[in-house]
Write an enzyme that holds these catalytic residues in place. Structure first.
Site, PDB file in Angstrom:
ATOM      1  N   LEU A  80     -21.278  40.563  62.435  1.00 39.40           N
ATOM      2  CA  LEU A  80     -20.842  39.697  63.537  1.00 39.40           C
ATOM      3  C   LEU A  80     -21.125  38.228  63.214  1.00 39.40           C
ATOM      4  O   LEU A  80     -21.918  37.919  62.327  1.00 39.40           O
ATOM      5  CB  LEU A  80     -21.582  40.123  64.811  1.00 39.40           C
ATOM      6  CG  LEU A  80     -21.247  41.554  65.263  1.00 39.40           C
ATOM      7  CD1 LEU A  80     -22.322  42.117  66.192  1.00 39.40           C
ATOM      8  CD2 LEU A  80     -19.872  41.588  65.937  1.00 39.40           C
ATOM      9  N   LYS A 113     -32.077  35.068  52.797  1.00 38.41           N
ATOM     10  CA  LYS A 113     -30.701  34.547  52.789  1.00 38.41           C
ATOM     11  C   LYS A 113     -30.677  33.037  53.073  1.00 38.41           C
ATOM     12  O   LYS A 113     -30.048  32.267  52.351  1.00 38.41           O
ATOM     13  CB  LYS A 113     -29.889  35.321  53.839  1.00 38.41           C
ATOM     14  CG  LYS A 113     -28.575  34.716  54.244  1.00 38.41           C
ATOM     15  CD  LYS A 113     -27.427  35.129  53.383  1.00 38.41           C
ATOM     16  CE  LYS A 113     -26.194  34.329  53.755  1.00 38.41           C
ATOM     17  NZ  LYS A 113     -25.032  34.608  52.982  1.00 38.41           N
ATOM     18  N   LYS A 171     -23.395  26.370  58.622  1.00 41.66           N
ATOM     19  CA  LYS A 171     -24.023  27.369  59.495  1.00 41.66           C
ATOM     20  C   LYS A 171     -25.386  27.782  58.921  1.00 41.66           C
ATOM     21  O   LYS A 171     -26.393  27.805  59.623  1.00 41.66           O
ATOM     22  CB  LYS A 171     -23.113  28.608  59.615  1.00 41.66           C
ATOM     23  CG  LYS A 171     -23.769  29.730  60.402  1.00 41.66           C
ATOM     24  CD  LYS A 171     -23.030  31.054  60.324  1.00 41.66           C
ATOM     25  CE  LYS A 171     -23.934  32.162  60.854  1.00 41.66           C
ATOM     26  NZ  LYS A 171     -23.364  33.476  60.818  1.00 41.66           N
TER      27      LYS A 171
HETATM   28  P1  NAD Z   1     -15.357  36.830  61.088  1.00 39.36           P
HETATM   29  O1  NAD Z   1     -15.350  35.832  62.192  1.00 39.36           O
HETATM   30  O2  NAD Z   1     -14.184  36.913  60.182  1.00 39.36           O
HETATM   31  O3  NAD Z   1     -15.647  38.304  61.665  1.00 39.36           O
HETATM   32  C1  NAD Z   1     -16.467  38.570  62.759  1.00 39.36           C
HETATM   33  C2  NAD Z   1     -15.818  39.655  63.581  1.00 39.36           C
HETATM   34  O4  NAD Z   1     -16.678  40.000  64.675  1.00 39.36           O
HETATM   35  C3  NAD Z   1     -14.482  39.225  64.209  1.00 39.36           C
HETATM   36  O5  NAD Z   1     -13.465  40.139  63.873  1.00 39.36           O
HETATM   37  C4  NAD Z   1     -14.777  39.210  65.712  1.00 39.36           C
HETATM   38  O6  NAD Z   1     -13.655  39.540  66.508  1.00 39.36           O
HETATM   39  C5  NAD Z   1     -15.864  40.257  65.803  1.00 39.36           C
HETATM   40  N1  NAD Z   1     -16.672  40.169  67.025  1.00 39.36           N
HETATM   41  C6  NAD Z   1     -17.219  39.076  67.610  1.00 39.36           C
HETATM   42  N2  NAD Z   1     -17.899  39.409  68.713  1.00 39.36           N
HETATM   43  C7  NAD Z   1     -17.767  40.753  68.835  1.00 39.36           C
HETATM   44  C8  NAD Z   1     -18.238  41.695  69.795  1.00 39.36           C
HETATM   45  N3  NAD Z   1     -18.967  41.312  70.837  1.00 39.36           N
HETATM   46  N4  NAD Z   1     -17.918  42.988  69.623  1.00 39.36           N
HETATM   47  C9  NAD Z   1     -17.169  43.397  68.571  1.00 39.36           C
HETATM   48  N5  NAD Z   1     -16.698  42.546  67.626  1.00 39.36           N
HETATM   49  C10 NAD Z   1     -16.985  41.242  67.777  1.00 39.36           C
HETATM   50  O7  NAD Z   1     -16.686  36.496  60.253  1.00 39.36           O
HETATM   51  P2  NAD Z   1     -17.008  36.947  58.744  1.00 39.36           P
HETATM   52  O8  NAD Z   1     -16.546  35.903  57.780  1.00 39.36           O
HETATM   53  O9  NAD Z   1     -16.607  38.365  58.564  1.00 39.36           O
HETATM   54  O10 NAD Z   1     -18.615  36.837  58.753  1.00 39.36           O
HETATM   55  C11 NAD Z   1     -19.415  37.810  59.415  1.00 39.36           C
HETATM   56  C12 NAD Z   1     -20.867  37.507  59.123  1.00 39.36           C
HETATM   57  O11 NAD Z   1     -21.082  37.536  57.702  1.00 39.36           O
HETATM   58  C13 NAD Z   1     -21.322  36.128  59.601  1.00 39.36           C
HETATM   59  O12 NAD Z   1     -22.617  36.229  60.114  1.00 39.36           O
HETATM   60  C14 NAD Z   1     -21.293  35.296  58.330  1.00 39.36           C
HETATM   61  O13 NAD Z   1     -22.215  34.211  58.361  1.00 39.36           O
HETATM   62  C15 NAD Z   1     -21.677  36.321  57.283  1.00 39.36           C
HETATM   63  N6  NAD Z   1     -21.206  36.034  55.916  1.00 39.36           N
HETATM   64  C16 NAD Z   1     -19.919  35.657  55.710  1.00 39.36           C
HETATM   65  C17 NAD Z   1     -19.492  35.377  54.410  1.00 39.36           C
HETATM   66  C18 NAD Z   1     -18.064  34.964  54.139  1.00 39.36           C
HETATM   67  O14 NAD Z   1     -17.779  34.553  53.001  1.00 39.36           O
HETATM   68  N7  NAD Z   1     -17.142  35.054  55.097  1.00 39.36           N
HETATM   69  C19 NAD Z   1     -20.381  35.517  53.330  1.00 39.36           C
HETATM   70  C20 NAD Z   1     -21.678  35.952  53.580  1.00 39.36           C
HETATM   71  C21 NAD Z   1     -22.082  36.207  54.879  1.00 39.36           C
END
Ligand code: NAD
Length: 296
Positions: free
Chosen positions: A65, A171, A246
């Site tokens: 999330l 992290k 972030k």
């Molecule tokens: P994203 O915004 O693409 O995905 C998050 C998902 O969570 C969305 O589909 C959203 O609809 C869903 N969501 C939000 N609230 C919700 C709820 N209450 N119930 C159900 N679903 C819900 O984000 P992401 O890029 O996939 O990143 C996710 C996590 O991973 C973040 O914490 C981010 O910091 C971390 N992260 C991301 C990356 C990257 O390159 N994108 C790399 C490392 C870590």
């Protein structure tokens, strides 16, 4: 085969859930976005209508999330995971969130008799799709050991960093360091160029001297020396400046609560915030080079 509830199927979660389904597990997919759930179904998951539907038969619940408030809501909110999960369920939160929330949610899970680890990742969307993520885990050895087979499907390197929240600590400390040395590398390449030393020559010297670091040798912010670096494709991400900001903010928040001095972390956060203010935070974080050069 294990029944897994996967909540949060965005950029990262989709590839991770797909790999678990491919490995033969029943993956029950839940997201507030209908499109995200539809993509997960295409990737072999089963659509869940709500938290109860997702978790009531699940042995493992995985969350991916955006931030701490979403994690609190999904686990501890009314009609959330805590209310509907099986008594012996294991929770794995892979989101990158603040250390305080990670520890609070873990403590609440424990109080209710559930096992939980925080397991934030590095490796980006490519790593999520390829199943090559790095996991940094916090929680009891027992919970970590139970989570390990599932983490091994989604990742290549899996570390146990200690008790609850220590995955998030690893992290944000790593990413704070990355954010800082990227800016230092930009300053050095910019100064070298202004003084008449071209990027390739400086790279050849510094990458074998004491200024050598990952931002230079694997991700060089000056176009030229590292072929597949974002600087050679007009700084298209990669790892966006928004994601870096972030993580820098999470590090500053944690530093304040721990009374740890992080003056370079604070200064670096301010510079990535300028990219956000300029509406350029969708570029790769190495585009901080443009800020340093005055060309953002
Ligand atoms: P994203 O915004 O693409 O995905 C998050 C998902 O969570 C969305 O589909 C959203 O609809 C869903 N969501 C939000 N609230 C919700 C709820 N209450 N119930 C159900 N679903 C819900 O984000 P992401 O890029 O996939 O990143 C996710 C996590 O991973 C973040 O914490 C981010 O910091 C971390 N992260 C991301 C990356 C990257 O390159 N994108 C790399 C490392 C870590």
């Amino acid at each position: 085969m294990t029944t897994i509830a996967f909540i949060g199927l965005g950029n990262m979660g989709l590839g991770m859930a797909a790999n678990l389904a491919k490995a033969g597990h029943e993956v029950r997919a839940l997201d507030i976005s209908k499109d995200a759930v539809a993509n997960a179904v295409t990737a072999g998951c089963i659509a869940a209508n709500n938290a109860e539907d997702a978790v009531k038969t699940a042995d493992v619940v995985i969350t991916m999330l955006p931030a701490g408030r979403h994690v609190s809501l999904v686990y501890a909110g009314e009609d959330g995971v805590f209310t509907h999960a099986k008594a012996d369920a294991l929770f794995i939160d892979c989101s990158t969130i603040d250390v305080t929330t990670a520890r609070n949610v873990n403590a609440q899970a424990h109080d209710r008799g559930f096992a939980m680890i925080d397991a934030p990742v590095s490796g980006g969307v490519g790593g999520a799709q390829a199943g090559t993520l790095t996991f940094m885990c916090g929680g009891t050895k027992e919970a970590y050991t139970r989570a390990r087979p599932f983490l091994d499907i989604m990742g290549k390197n899996v570390f146990h960093a200690g008790g609850a929240g220590n995955g998030q600590v690893a992290k944000i400390c790593n990413n704070m360091l990355l954010g800082i040395h990227m800016i230092g590398t930009c300053e050095a390449f910019n100064l070298a160029e202004k003084l008449g030393l071209d990027a390739q020559t400086f790279f050849d010297i510094s990458s074998t001297a004491s200024g050598q670091n990952w931002s230079m040798t694997s991700y060089c912010p000056a176009p030229g020396p590292v072929e597949n670096a974002p600087s050679n494709r007009d700084y298209q991400a990669g790892f966006t400046a928004a994601m870096m900001l972030k993580d820098m903010r999470l590090a500053q928040e944690a530093a304040a609560s721990a009374k740890a001095a992080t003056p370079l972390g604070a200064q670096s956060e301010a510079l990535y915030a300028l990219m956000e203010a300029a509406d350029k935070d969708d570029l790769d974080f190495s585009a901080v080079m443009k800020l340093i050069k005055g060309t953002l």
